[in-house]
Design an enzyme around this catalytic site. Structure first.
Site, PDB file in Angstrom:
ATOM      1  N   ILE A  24     -31.942 -48.276-140.241  1.00 34.28           N
ATOM      2  CA  ILE A  24     -31.301 -46.691-140.631  1.00 34.28           C
ATOM      3  C   ILE A  24     -31.622 -47.050-138.942  1.00 34.28           C
ATOM      4  O   ILE A  24     -31.385 -47.575-137.248  1.00 34.28           O
ATOM      5  CB  ILE A  24     -32.911 -45.946-139.967  1.00 34.28           C
ATOM      6  CG1 ILE A  24     -33.416 -46.110-141.513  1.00 34.28           C
ATOM      7  CG2 ILE A  24     -33.060 -44.443-139.961  1.00 34.28           C
ATOM      8  CD1 ILE A  24     -33.293 -46.060-142.997  1.00 34.28           C
ATOM      9  N   TRP A 152     -38.686 -56.130-132.729  1.00 34.49           N
ATOM     10  CA  TRP A 152     -37.641 -54.936-132.802  1.00 34.49           C
ATOM     11  C   TRP A 152     -36.546 -54.488-130.824  1.00 34.49           C
ATOM     12  O   TRP A 152     -36.201 -53.624-131.307  1.00 34.49           O
ATOM     13  CB  TRP A 152     -37.525 -53.412-133.718  1.00 34.49           C
ATOM     14  CG  TRP A 152     -38.979 -52.997-133.737  1.00 34.49           C
ATOM     15  CD1 TRP A 152     -40.089 -53.158-134.043  1.00 34.49           C
ATOM     16  CD2 TRP A 152     -39.540 -52.391-132.811  1.00 34.49           C
ATOM     17  NE1 TRP A 152     -40.341 -52.513-133.844  1.00 34.49           N
ATOM     18  CE2 TRP A 152     -40.850 -51.443-132.925  1.00 34.49           C
ATOM     19  CE3 TRP A 152     -38.546 -51.849-131.937  1.00 34.49           C
ATOM     20  CZ2 TRP A 152     -41.764 -50.931-131.822  1.00 34.49           C
ATOM     21  CZ3 TRP A 152     -39.156 -50.641-130.389  1.00 34.49           C
ATOM     22  CH2 TRP A 152     -40.577 -50.224-130.623  1.00 34.49           C
ATOM     23  N   LYS A 176     -36.597 -65.857-137.873  1.00 31.81           N
ATOM     24  CA  LYS A 176     -36.890 -64.105-139.023  1.00 31.81           C
ATOM     25  C   LYS A 176     -36.129 -62.581-137.963  1.00 31.81           C
ATOM     26  O   LYS A 176     -37.604 -63.230-137.226  1.00 31.81           O
ATOM     27  CB  LYS A 176     -38.401 -64.752-139.480  1.00 31.81           C
ATOM     28  CG  LYS A 176     -38.317 -63.230-140.220  1.00 31.81           C
ATOM     29  CD  LYS A 176     -40.233 -62.790-140.857  1.00 31.81           C
ATOM     30  CE  LYS A 176     -40.465 -60.537-140.094  1.00 31.81           C
ATOM     31  NZ  LYS A 176     -39.245 -60.079-140.363  1.00 31.81           N
ATOM     32  N   SER A 230     -46.672 -58.105-131.869  1.00 31.69           N
ATOM     33  CA  SER A 230     -47.966 -57.319-131.328  1.00 31.69           C
ATOM     34  C   SER A 230     -49.374 -58.000-131.702  1.00 31.69           C
ATOM     35  O   SER A 230     -49.096 -58.988-132.509  1.00 31.69           O
ATOM     36  CB  SER A 230     -48.119 -56.189-132.613  1.00 31.69           C
ATOM     37  OG  SER A 230     -48.047 -56.435-134.304  1.00 31.69           O
ATOM     38  N   GLU A 251     -45.987 -64.379-127.486  1.00 23.51           N
ATOM     39  CA  GLU A 251     -45.446 -63.009-126.626  1.00 23.51           C
ATOM     40  C   GLU A 251     -45.785 -61.652-127.070  1.00 23.51           C
ATOM     41  O   GLU A 251     -45.240 -61.397-127.765  1.00 23.51           O
ATOM     42  CB  GLU A 251     -44.117 -63.171-126.087  1.00 23.51           C
ATOM     43  CG  GLU A 251     -43.830 -64.394-125.442  1.00 23.51           C
ATOM     44  CD  GLU A 251     -44.265 -64.867-124.393  1.00 23.51           C
ATOM     45  OE1 GLU A 251     -44.470 -64.550-123.569  1.00 23.51           O
ATOM     46  OE2 GLU A 251     -43.581 -65.907-123.880  1.00 23.51           O
ATOM     47  N   CYS A 285     -43.037 -54.737-123.779  1.00 25.18           N
ATOM     48  CA  CYS A 285     -44.222 -55.254-123.648  1.00 25.18           C
ATOM     49  C   CYS A 285     -44.084 -54.564-121.255  1.00 25.18           C
ATOM     50  O   CYS A 285     -45.252 -54.888-121.550  1.00 25.18           O
ATOM     51  CB  CYS A 285     -43.885 -56.321-123.650  1.00 25.18           C
ATOM     52  SG  CYS A 285     -42.191 -57.448-123.646  1.00 25.18           S
ATOM     53  N   GLU A 384     -51.633 -49.844-125.421  1.00 27.06           N
ATOM     54  CA  GLU A 384     -50.103 -49.866-124.876  1.00 27.06           C
ATOM     55  C   GLU A 384     -48.864 -49.107-125.783  1.00 27.06           C
ATOM     56  O   GLU A 384     -49.867 -48.936-126.956  1.00 27.06           O
ATOM     57  CB  GLU A 384     -49.686 -51.496-125.141  1.00 27.06           C
ATOM     58  CG  GLU A 384     -47.932 -51.706-125.064  1.00 27.06           C
ATOM     59  CD  GLU A 384     -47.881 -52.906-126.113  1.00 27.06           C
ATOM     60  OE1 GLU A 384     -48.187 -53.136-127.462  1.00 27.06           O
ATOM     61  OE2 GLU A 384     -46.804 -54.116-124.744  1.00 27.06           O
TER      62      GLU A 384
HETATM   63  P1  NAD Z   1     -44.866 -56.708-134.947  1.00 31.71           P
HETATM   64  O1  NAD Z   1     -45.971 -57.287-134.430  1.00 31.71           O
HETATM   65  O2  NAD Z   1     -44.752 -55.353-136.102  1.00 31.71           O
HETATM   66  O3  NAD Z   1     -43.878 -57.605-135.899  1.00 31.71           O
HETATM   67  C1  NAD Z   1     -43.136 -58.424-134.871  1.00 31.71           C
HETATM   68  C2  NAD Z   1     -42.432 -59.400-135.950  1.00 31.71           C
HETATM   69  O4  NAD Z   1     -43.814 -60.510-136.485  1.00 31.71           O
HETATM   70  C3  NAD Z   1     -41.552 -58.753-136.880  1.00 31.71           C
HETATM   71  O5  NAD Z   1     -40.448 -59.458-137.017  1.00 31.71           O
HETATM   72  C4  NAD Z   1     -42.184 -58.707-138.453  1.00 31.71           C
HETATM   73  O6  NAD Z   1     -40.946 -58.209-139.799  1.00 31.71           O
HETATM   74  C5  NAD Z   1     -43.434 -59.398-137.711  1.00 31.71           C
HETATM   75  N1  NAD Z   1     -44.143 -59.924-138.874  1.00 31.71           N
HETATM   76  C6  NAD Z   1     -45.563 -58.564-139.654  1.00 31.71           C
HETATM   77  N2  NAD Z   1     -46.270 -59.555-139.991  1.00 31.71           N
HETATM   78  C7  NAD Z   1     -46.290 -60.225-140.164  1.00 31.71           C
HETATM   79  C8  NAD Z   1     -47.208 -61.212-140.663  1.00 31.71           C
HETATM   80  N3  NAD Z   1     -48.486 -60.765-141.442  1.00 31.71           N
HETATM   81  N4  NAD Z   1     -46.628 -62.506-140.360  1.00 31.71           N
HETATM   82  C9  NAD Z   1     -45.660 -63.192-138.991  1.00 31.71           C
HETATM   83  N5  NAD Z   1     -44.496 -62.385-138.972  1.00 31.71           N
HETATM   84  C10 NAD Z   1     -45.210 -61.380-139.421  1.00 31.71           C
HETATM   85  O7  NAD Z   1     -44.547 -55.521-133.764  1.00 31.71           O
HETATM   86  P2  NAD Z   1     -43.111 -54.880-133.388  1.00 31.71           P
HETATM   87  O8  NAD Z   1     -43.323 -53.638-134.041  1.00 31.71           O
HETATM   88  O9  NAD Z   1     -41.838 -55.231-133.944  1.00 31.71           O
HETATM   89  O10 NAD Z   1     -42.265 -55.063-131.529  1.00 31.71           O
HETATM   90  C11 NAD Z   1     -43.623 -54.666-130.952  1.00 31.71           C
HETATM   91  C12 NAD Z   1     -44.362 -55.129-130.633  1.00 31.71           C
HETATM   92  O11 NAD Z   1     -44.077 -56.583-129.942  1.00 31.71           O
HETATM   93  C13 NAD Z   1     -44.974 -54.302-128.961  1.00 31.71           C
HETATM   94  O12 NAD Z   1     -47.090 -54.790-128.980  1.00 31.71           O
HETATM   95  C14 NAD Z   1     -44.662 -55.408-127.870  1.00 31.71           C
HETATM   96  O13 NAD Z   1     -45.899 -55.368-126.740  1.00 31.71           O
HETATM   97  C15 NAD Z   1     -44.483 -56.783-128.270  1.00 31.71           C
HETATM   98  N6  NAD Z   1     -43.150 -56.942-127.642  1.00 31.71           N
HETATM   99  C16 NAD Z   1     -43.915 -58.706-126.642  1.00 31.71           C
HETATM  100  C17 NAD Z   1     -43.096 -58.909-126.012  1.00 31.71           C
HETATM  101  C18 NAD Z   1     -43.329 -59.788-124.711  1.00 31.71           C
HETATM  102  O14 NAD Z   1     -42.657 -61.049-124.279  1.00 31.71           O
HETATM  103  N7  NAD Z   1     -44.611 -59.718-124.805  1.00 31.71           N
HETATM  104  C19 NAD Z   1     -41.870 -58.875-125.644  1.00 31.71           C
HETATM  105  C20 NAD Z   1     -41.238 -57.677-126.960  1.00 31.71           C
HETATM  106  C21 NAD Z   1     -42.038 -56.760-127.724  1.00 31.71           C
END
Ligand code: NAD
Length: 480
Positions: A24, A152, A176, A230, A251, A285, A384
Site C-alpha cells: 500500500i 519497515w 526477509k 519491535s 536492534e 527507534c 515507544e
Molecule cells: P516488527 O517487529 O513488527 O517486524 C520486524 C520484522 O520482523 C518484519 O520483517 C516482520 O515481518 C518480522 N516478524 C514479525 N513477526 C515475526 C516472527 N514471529 N518471527 C520472525 N520475524 C517476524 O517491527 P516493525 O513494526 O516492522 O518495525 C518497528 C519496530 O522496529 C519498532 O519497535 C522500532 O523501534 C524497531 N526498530 C529498531 C531499530 C534499531 O536500530 N534499534 C531500527 C528500526 C526499527
C-alpha cells in the site's frame, strides 16, 4: 496496476512464492504493487541454496568480496533517483528523507568493502604467547548461513547495515524484508543480482513474519539471526533461535531523550527537537520523544516549539514543500492516535496536533503532536509511540535531567544541547545510551556503532563491531 512482482530470489533466480500480498502507498491508501511472497517452503529452499554456496564463498578472499560490495555501492549510486522514489512511494516519507536513506546504503556498502579488503592482511596473524614452545595464529571466519530480518521504518538502510557486513565477512544470507515495505529491497536485490555474486550467496524471501521470519529463525542450519524490529517480536526470535543455540543480534525499540541544558542555544535546541521527533514522522527507534528542558528556558522553549510544530508542513511525500510525510499504514496510524487519546486520559496536556491535518482527506497523516505535564508512569512517557509525538518536561538540576533520561527500559540514543563542552561531555558520559549526540542532529556514520543499552537490544551494528558479529574467532595453536 502492474503484474504481480516475484518476491522470492533463491540460488540466483527470481521465483513466484506461495501467496500474494498487496503493498500500500501510505500517502494515498491505494495499492502500489502486488508481491508474490514465500513461506516456510521457500525459506527451506533459500537455506539449502545458502548452505551449498557457503562452501565456496567462505573460501573467497576479502579482496574478492570487497570488489563485489563496491559494485553494489556503484549500482545503488546509479539507481539513486528510482530508489528514492520507490522508498517514498512505499514508506510515505518525503523524497529528501529517502535520499538520505539511499546515501546511507551507498556509504555502508563502500565502508564494508574497505573492511573486507583489509581482512586478508589480518588473516592468520601471529598471537604473542608467553612461551617459545608453541605458536598461535588467529583466524576470523564467516559464521555460515545467516538470516536477516528487517522492519519497515528504514527499509534498505536496516538491510544494508546487516547485508554489507555479512557478505564482507563471507557469510551467505537469507534476507526477509518487511512485508509492508518490500519494494526498495526488491530493487536493491536486482542490483545485488547484477553485481555477480555466486548463486546462493544472497537469497531473499519476502513474506510475513509468521510465514517467513519464524521458520528462518528456527532453521537449525542458520548460524545467526540478525533482527531489527519491535521488542515483542525480538523476544520471539530470540526464543526460537535459542532452540538451536543460534547467535542473535537484536536492534529493538527506544524511548530516548533530548536534554536541553540551561546554557543551550535555543534555536539549535528547537531544530534538534523537531528533527528528533518528527523526522520519518517520528517512526524512528532513535526518536528523542522525551524532551527535557531546563526550567529557566522552559516557557520560551515550549511556546516556540509549539509554534514550530504547528508550522511543519505535513504533505504528500512528493510535494515540493513537504516537511513531514505519512505514517506507514492504517494499523500504525490508529495505534499512534490511540496513544494520544490515552495520554490525554492519563492527564497529559496536549499543546498541539493529536489529529490528522484538515487539508489531507486521505493517507495516514498525523499532525506533529506535543504534550507537556506528562505523568511519569503513563504509557506516553514510558512506551515507544513510533509516531510524531513529543513529550516535554522541565527539570531543575543536571542530576535530575540525567535521572529522568535514564529512567527507561530502553537505552538506544540521547541528545544533549549545551554551550559548555565540559558540561555536555559530562552529561553524555552519564547517559545510558549506545549513541549520544552533542549539539548535533542524528547523524550516523558507518564507522560508528549502532545499538543500545538495556531492552534496546543485543549487540552493535556498523563499524568493525557490525562485521565481527558475522565472524567466528578461531585460534590455531601448534607445538614448535
Ligand atoms: P516488527 O517487529 O513488527 O517486524 C520486524 C520484522 O520482523 C518484519 O520483517 C516482520 O515481518 C518480522 N516478524 C514479525 N513477526 C515475526 C516472527 N514471529 N518471527 C520472525 N520475524 C517476524 O517491527 P516493525 O513494526 O516492522 O518495525 C518497528 C519496530 O522496529 C519498532 O519497535 C522500532 O523501534 C524497531 N526498530 C529498531 C531499530 C534499531 O536500530 N534499534 C531500527 C528500526 C526499527
Amino acid at each position: 496496476m502492474s503484474a504481480v512482482v516475484n518476491g522470492v530470489y533463491i540460488n540466483g533466480a527470481w521465483r513466484a512464492g506461495h501467496d500474494v500480498l498487496d503493498v500500500i502507498n501510505p500517502a494515498t491508501e491505494e495499492i502500489l504493487a502486488q508481491v508474490s511472497v514465500g513461506d516456510a517452503r521457500a525459506v527451506t529452499q533459500a537455506v539449502d541454496a545458502a548452505s551449498a554456496a557457503c562452501v565456496g564463498w567462505s573460501q573467497s578472499t576479502g579482496r574478492e568480496r570487497g570488489a563485489l560490495l563496491r559494485k553494489v555501492a556503484q549500482g545503488v549510486s546509479e539507481q539513486r533517483e528510482p530508489l528514492m522514489r520507490v522508498q517514498s512511494h512505499n514508506s510515505g516519507k518525503p523524497l529528501f528523507e529517502a535520499g538520505i536513506d539511499v546515501d546511507d546504503v551507498i556509504a555502508t556498502f563502500e565502508y564494508y568493502a574497505g573492511l573486507a579488503e583489509a581482512l586478508d592482511a589480518e588473516q592468520d596473524r601471529a598471537v604473542a604467547l608467553p612461551t617459545d614452545a608453541f605458536s598461535a595464529r588467529l583466524r576470523r571466519e564467516p559464521c555460515g548461513v545467516v538470516g536477516l530480518i528487517v522492519p519497515w521504518n528504514f527499509p534498505m538502510v536496516t538491510t544494508a547495515w546487516k547485508l554489507a557486513p555479512a557478505l564482507a565477512a563471507g557469510c551467505c544470507v537469507v534476507l526477509k524484508p518487511s512485508e509492508v515495505t518490500p519494494l526498495a529491497e526488491l530493487q536493491l536485490a536486482q542490483i545485488i543480482a547484477a553485481a555477480g555474486f555466486p548463486a546462493g550467496v544472497f537469497n531473499l524471501v519476502c513474506g510475513t513474519g509468521l510465514a517467513v521470519g519464524a521458520p528462518l529463525a528456527a532453521d537449525p542450519r542458520v548460524a545467526k539471526i540478525s533482527f531489527t524490529g519491535s521488542n515483542a517480536v525480538g523476544v520471539q526470535v530470540m526464543q526460537r533461535a535459542a532452540e538451536t543455540v543460534k547467535g542473535v543480534s537484536l536492534e529493538l525499540g527506544g524511548k530516548s531523550s533530548l536534554l536541553v541544558l540551561e546554557d543551550a542555544d535555543l534555536d539549535l535546541a528547537l531544530e534538534l527537537a523537531c528533527g528528533g521527533g518528527f523526522f520519518n514522522a517520528g517512526q524512528m527507534c532513535s526518536a528523542t520523544s522525551r524532551v527535557l528542558v531546563a526550567d529557566s528556558l522552559a516557557d520560551e522553549f515550549l511556546q516556540r516549539l509549539t509554534a514550530r510544530a504547528e508550522g511543519i508542513r505535513v504533505a504528500d511525500p512528493f510535494a515540493d514543500d513537504v516537511e513531514m510525510g505519512a505514517l506507514i499504514n492504517r494499523a500504525q496510524y490508529q495505534r499512534v492516535l490511540a496513544h494520544i487519546q490515552r495520554g490525554v486520559q492519563d492527564g497529559a496536556r496536549l499543546l498541539c496536533g493529536g489529529e490528522r491535518p484538515a487539508h489531507l482527506a486521505k493517507g495516514y497523516f498525523i499532525r506533529p503532536t506535543l504534550f507537556t505535564d506528562v505523568p511519569l508512569d503513563s504509557a506516553l512517557w514510558r512506551q515507544e509511540i513510533f509516531g510524531p509525538v513529543l513529550c516535554v518536561r522541565r527539570f531543575t538540576t543536571e542530576a535530575e535531567a540525567i535521572a529522568l533520561a535514564n529512567d527507561s527500559d530502553f537505552g538506544l540514543v540521547a541528545s544533549v544541547v549545551s554551550r559548555n563542552d565540559e558540561t555536555a561531555a559530562r552529561v553524555a558520559n552519564a547517559l545510558q545510551a549506545g549513541m549520544v549526540w552533542i549539539n548535533a542532529p542524528q547523524v550516523i556514520f558507518p564507522q560508528t556503532a549502532w545499538g543500545g543499552y538495556k531492552q534496546s537490544g543485543i549487540g552493535r551494528e556498523l563499524g568493525p563491531w557490525g562485521l565481527a558479529t558475522f565472524q567466528e574467532i578461531k585460534h590455531v595453536i601448534r607445538s614448535n
